[in-house]
Each structure stands twice: as structure tokens, then as C-alpha cells.
Design a protein around this motif. Structure first.
Motif, PDB file in Angstrom:
ATOM      1  N   UNK A 263      24.893  34.608  -6.399  1.00 30.51           N
ATOM      2  CA  UNK A 263      25.681  33.732  -7.428  1.00 30.51           C
ATOM      3  C   UNK A 263      26.233  32.451  -7.146  1.00 30.51           C
ATOM      4  N   UNK A 264      26.365  32.371  -5.813  1.00 37.10           N
ATOM      5  CA  UNK A 264      27.099  30.964  -5.443  1.00 37.10           C
ATOM      6  C   UNK A 264      26.005  29.947  -5.567  1.00 37.10           C
ATOM      7  N   UNK A 265      24.931  30.192  -5.319  1.00 37.41           N
ATOM      8  CA  UNK A 265      23.636  28.994  -5.346  1.00 37.41           C
ATOM      9  C   UNK A 265      23.611  28.779  -6.649  1.00 37.41           C
ATOM     10  N   UNK A 266      23.659  29.637  -7.620  1.00 39.25           N
ATOM     11  CA  UNK A 266      23.219  29.305  -8.902  1.00 39.25           C
ATOM     12  C   UNK A 266      24.432  28.773  -9.536  1.00 39.25           C
ATOM     13  N   UNK A 267      25.936  29.074  -9.316  1.00 39.56           N
ATOM     14  CA  UNK A 267      26.742  28.331  -9.977  1.00 39.56           C
ATOM     15  C   UNK A 267      26.812  27.088  -9.234  1.00 39.56           C
ATOM     16  N   UNK A 268      26.568  26.864  -7.944  1.00 38.16           N
ATOM     17  CA  UNK A 268      26.977  25.656  -7.070  1.00 38.16           C
ATOM     18  C   UNK A 268      27.952  25.761  -6.506  1.00 38.16           C
ATOM     19  N   UNK A 269      28.127  25.636  -4.975  1.00 43.76           N
ATOM     20  CA  UNK A 269      28.833  25.964  -3.974  1.00 43.76           C
ATOM     21  C   UNK A 269      30.182  25.045  -4.164  1.00 43.76           C
ATOM     22  N   UNK A 270      30.021  23.837  -4.888  1.00 44.97           N
ATOM     23  CA  UNK A 270      31.089  23.091  -5.029  1.00 44.97           C
ATOM     24  C   UNK A 270      31.917  23.095  -6.162  1.00 44.97           C
ATOM     25  N   UNK A 271      31.138  23.944  -7.206  1.00 46.72           N
ATOM     26  CA  UNK A 271      31.882  24.085  -8.485  1.00 46.72           C
ATOM     27  C   UNK A 271      32.783  25.346  -8.446  1.00 46.72           C
ATOM     28  N   UNK A 272      33.851  25.067  -9.390  1.00 44.66           N
ATOM     29  CA  UNK A 272      34.812  26.453  -9.648  1.00 44.66           C
ATOM     30  C   UNK A 272      34.031  27.635  -9.805  1.00 44.66           C
ATOM     31  N   UNK A 273      34.260  28.695  -9.065  1.00 42.29           N
ATOM     32  CA  UNK A 273      33.909  29.859  -8.982  1.00 42.29           C
ATOM     33  C   UNK A 273      34.560  30.829  -9.800  1.00 42.29           C
ATOM     34  N   UNK A 274      35.664  30.780  -9.933  1.00 51.29           N
ATOM     35  CA  UNK A 274      36.313  31.518 -10.953  1.00 51.29           C
ATOM     36  C   UNK A 274      36.211  32.930 -10.587  1.00 51.29           C
ATOM     37  N   UNK A 275      36.413  33.195  -9.275  1.00 57.85           N
ATOM     38  CA  UNK A 275      36.292  34.646  -8.595  1.00 57.85           C
ATOM     39  C   UNK A 275      34.905  35.280  -8.994  1.00 57.85           C
ATOM     40  N   UNK A 371      37.547  31.755 -23.622  1.00 60.94           N
ATOM     41  CA  UNK A 371      37.079  30.733 -24.482  1.00 60.94           C
ATOM     42  C   UNK A 371      35.764  30.382 -23.764  1.00 60.94           C
ATOM     43  N   UNK A 372      34.834  29.599 -24.627  1.00 57.59           N
ATOM     44  CA  UNK A 372      33.473  29.665 -24.116  1.00 57.59           C
ATOM     45  C   UNK A 372      33.339  28.788 -22.827  1.00 57.59           C
ATOM     46  N   UNK A 373      34.279  27.812 -22.517  1.00 60.36           N
ATOM     47  CA  UNK A 373      34.078  27.293 -21.152  1.00 60.36           C
ATOM     48  C   UNK A 373      35.160  27.830 -20.169  1.00 60.36           C
ATOM     49  N   UNK A 374      35.478  28.973 -20.279  1.00 61.96           N
ATOM     50  CA  UNK A 374      36.206  29.532 -19.132  1.00 61.96           C
ATOM     51  C   UNK A 374      35.298  29.918 -18.073  1.00 61.96           C
ATOM     52  N   UNK A 375      35.953  29.793 -16.910  1.00 62.85           N
ATOM     53  CA  UNK A 375      35.324  29.887 -15.605  1.00 62.85           C
ATOM     54  C   UNK A 375      34.135  30.911 -15.603  1.00 62.85           C
ATOM     55  N   UNK A 376      34.690  31.882 -15.792  1.00 66.43           N
ATOM     56  CA  UNK A 376      33.493  33.337 -15.493  1.00 66.43           C
ATOM     57  C   UNK A 376      32.762  33.393 -16.656  1.00 66.43           C
ATOM     58  N   UNK A 377      32.954  33.035 -17.892  1.00 64.53           N
ATOM     59  CA  UNK A 377      31.995  33.042 -19.220  1.00 64.53           C
ATOM     60  C   UNK A 377      31.022  31.857 -18.804  1.00 64.53           C
TER      61      UNK A 377
END
Length: 390
Positions: A263-275, A371-377
């Protein structure tokens, strides 16, 4: 032990307890672990659904509201209603945090914590207040337009002996969906598209029928139990009725078709992970590996159910559990060409806000959690996009 894992330390008392973008009918997969196996997915973007248990049900609800333009429906097992943790926000008679509202009103978890919240627990959950919160989301354009909910299918499962998400909470979720879809055209309202099932004797758990000749519907970890109800199959068949009505492939789920990915690679290691957990899973039916058009379902675990936690203090030590393998989705998915995405949330230490790996439905990532742009969503959506990338 926290019985479904919602506690922060007592001082904080936090609680525990899915969707493809674009209009193109099909798209090609781009997750590295799938590419390495030469798997070429073609996801039908018009047939995407989401479900979850407990905190995963709450997140599924949030995803459905936020991304309703891209989803055909939602399944919820023991799920509180949308923005329930904000229910008392701004109420001068009850100046409490969203965490307190979540454990005291939206669940009965305060009893397990030994917190004196009986006055809050006694409050009704009024549909009118839930609609105020939903209308706020729609009016501020923080989620997709309400009209997109019309015609979507909603399957709700509750337990007759659930002492974590009591009946009034499940009833509130059902009532909210009824009101959200009340203005839809005939045939697209909740009365034609919502089904609510209460399983007698079922505690707070994901129901399965994994033991055909017996019943072992127990409470507690791993929160997957044989209650003689194929909950995941019932959800999938209701959300995808054309699949359920079509001839079924004569093949069971193959464990080799469940694939771990970063998941980290898809999200991007430098992007907020949101736990988000470092690892997610995807189940790919045999026919979907070589480009057959397949539907997509997002299945969300509950608290204490990510891969690091699900077997801790298990009431069934005879086996090792994994939500992505054992929650009951994969057999139906294999027979009906439905790819199942299993994102995972991460746990923190006891002072980190989410010690039990719950999805964020009360705001540990911030007050915009719904919200639609919340970290986990947003991050779940990135995974969906990666699965469906052209």
C-alpha cells in the motif's frame, strides 16, 4: 483487553468499533505485484461496491457517501451512521469530543471502558440530526451529490446479541439511508433497494457459514465466527444481483489468487499515509487474471482485524486468521468474477490515537475524516485507481 479494540488510553478513550473513478467501462491494472505475476486486470468501473465490519462498515458508509458517483452499493455489518461521531458537535448541553460521542452514543463501548456516559448513551439518535450533518456535506460539496445514491443497493447486517453496536445504532443507519434516498424516483428509493437483516444470537462479529455441520458463533477476536450466515456472500449477491442471477462458475476460491501488495508504494512513501498499513491484499479470480471484464468490491476489516492484530487473544487458537482469506468473500468472488480489494489500516502505540487498527470514523486523522479528500478515503481511492489504471 479491549473487546473490539477501540480504546486509546482511558484519558483519550478513542473508538473503533470502498470504488473506482472515471467513466470508462474498463481499465488496465498497474499494481507492481500483479504486473510481476503477469496479471492483466480489466475492471468494470460501472460495477464497483464496498462493504465492511464495524469501523470498516463506518468507513464503507463514508466511502459510499463520498464516492457515490462511482459505487453501485454498500454492505455494512454492525455499522454506525454517517458522521455519527459529530452528532453532538455544537450542542451546548453536551460539550464532548467526537471520541466521547463515538464510544457513548454511536456504540456501547463506553461500558467496556467503564466510563460514566449513561446520559449520553440514553440519547436518541434522531434521523433529522443525521440528515443535517449529511446535508452539510452535500451543500459544501465535500462529497458527491446526493442524487448519485438513487438506485444504489444497501445491505445491512446486525447481530441480535451485539453489545458493541446496539440495535438503536443499526436502526439509525437504516433510517438515514431511507431518508437519503427518499427523494429518488420510484424504484430507486431505499424501499426497493435496501435490505436489513438481524441475525439472532449473533454478537459483534463478521458472520460466516464456514462450518456446514456446526455453529460456533462466538464473541471476541478474531471477530469472524460461524453463525450459519454467509454474510459476505449475502452482501455481494445483493450488491451485484446480475452476478447472483447468472450461471456460477464451478470453482472455489484458490488461496494462490490472494495477493499481498505494498500500500505504501501505491500511496507514495512521501505522501500522508493517514495510518494506512504498509500491506494490502487483493483477491483475483482465475478468469480475471487474463483480462476478462470483472467487477470490483472493496472489503474493509474492523478494529483488531489487520494482519498484525487479528490473532491476538483469539478465541479460536486452532487456526491462524487473515481477514482477506477468512471473512467469506472469496468463494463468491471466484465464482462470479469479482476482484476483491482488501485495504488495511495500521495501528499506533497506545498514545498514537489508533492503537487497535480501526478505520477513521471519528477523526483521529482530522475533523475532515468523512470528506471525499480525507486521508484514508483518498488513499483507498489511490489503490482502487492503481488496480484500474489504464
Amino acid at each position: 483487553m479491549n473487546n473490539y479494540g477501540w480504546a486509546r488510553p482511558v484519558a483519550f478513550a478513542a473508538v473503533c468499533l470502498a470504488a473506482v473513478v472515471g467513466a470508462a467501462p474498463q481499465a488496465k491494472a498497474e499494481i507492481a505485484e500483479l504486473k510481476a505475476k503477469k496479471i492483466a486486470l480489466s475492471i468494470d468501473r460501472k460495477d464497483v461496491s464496498v462493504s465492511g465490519i464495524s469501523s470498516g462498515a463506518a468507513m464503507a458508509h463514508q466511502l459510499h457517501i463520498a464516492r457515490s458517483a462511482d459505487l453501485v452499493g454498500v454492505g455494512m455489518v454492525a455499522g454506525p451512521p454517517y458522521r455519527c461521531a459529530d452528532y453532538l458537535k455544537g450542542n451546548p448541553a453536551y460539550p464532548v469530543t467526537s471520541e466521547i460521542t463515538a464510544v457513548g452514543l454511536c456504540t456501547a463501548y463506553y461500558e467496556k471502558l467503564g466510563m460514566p456516559l449513561g446520559a449520553i448513551a440514553a440519547l436518541p439518535i434522531e434521523t433529522s440530526r443525521l440528515m443535517e450533518l449529511a446535508k452539510d456535506a452535500f451543500d459544501r460539496k465535500k462529497v458527491d451529490a446526493q442524487a448519485n445514491l438513487c438506485g444504489d443497493r444497501v445491505y445491512l447486517i446486525s447481530g441480535g446479541k451485539d453489545d458493541t453496536v446496539p440495535a438503536k445504532v443499526s436502526d439509525a443507519t437504516k433510517a438515514l439511508y431511507g431518508e437519503l434516498m427518499a427523494g429518488c424516483p420510484a424504484g430507486q428509493k431505499a424501499d426497493a433497494n435496501l435490505k436489513a437483516v438481524t441475525v439472532d444470537g449473533m454478537p459483534h462479529t463478521m458472520p460466516t457459514d464456514s462450518r456446514p455441520n456446526g455453529r460456533n458463533c462466538f464473541a471476541g477476536a478474531p471477530y469472524i465466527a460461524d453463525c450459519d450466515v454467509p454474510g459476505a456472500q449475502d452482501i455481494l449477491s445483493f450488491l451485484h444481483p446480475a452476478k447472483a442471477a447468472a450461471p456460477q462458475a464451478n470453482r472455489p476460491a484458490d488461496p494462490a489468487n490472494l495477493i499481498a501488495f505494498s500500500q505504501t508504494n501505491v500511496i507514495g512513501a512521501t505522501n500522508p499515509q493517514g495510518l494506512m498499513h504498509k500491506t494490502g491484499y487483493v483477491y483475483v479470480p482465475e478468469a480475471c487474471k487474463t483480462g476478462a471484464a470483472c467487477s470490483l468490491h472493496i472489503a474493509l476489516h474492523g478494529c483488531h482485524q489487520n494482519e498484525d492484530m487479528i490473532n491476538k487473544e483469539s478465541k479460536d487458537p486452532s487456526r491462524t486468521y487473515l481477514f482477506a482469506r477468512d471473512a467469506g468473500y472469496n468463494d463468491f468472488a471466484e465464482r462470479n468474477n469479482i476482484v476483491v480489494l482488501y485495504p488495511q489500516a495500521a495501528a499506533t502505540g497506545m498514545t498514537g490515537g489508533n492503537p487497535n487498527g480501526c478505520w477513521d470514523w471519528w477523526g483521529y486523522n482530522g475533523t475532515d475524516y468523512w470528506q471525499k479528500d480525507a486521508r484514508q478515503i483518498r488513499n483507498i481511492w489511490k489503490i482502487v485507481e492503481a488496480l484500474s489504471k489504464k
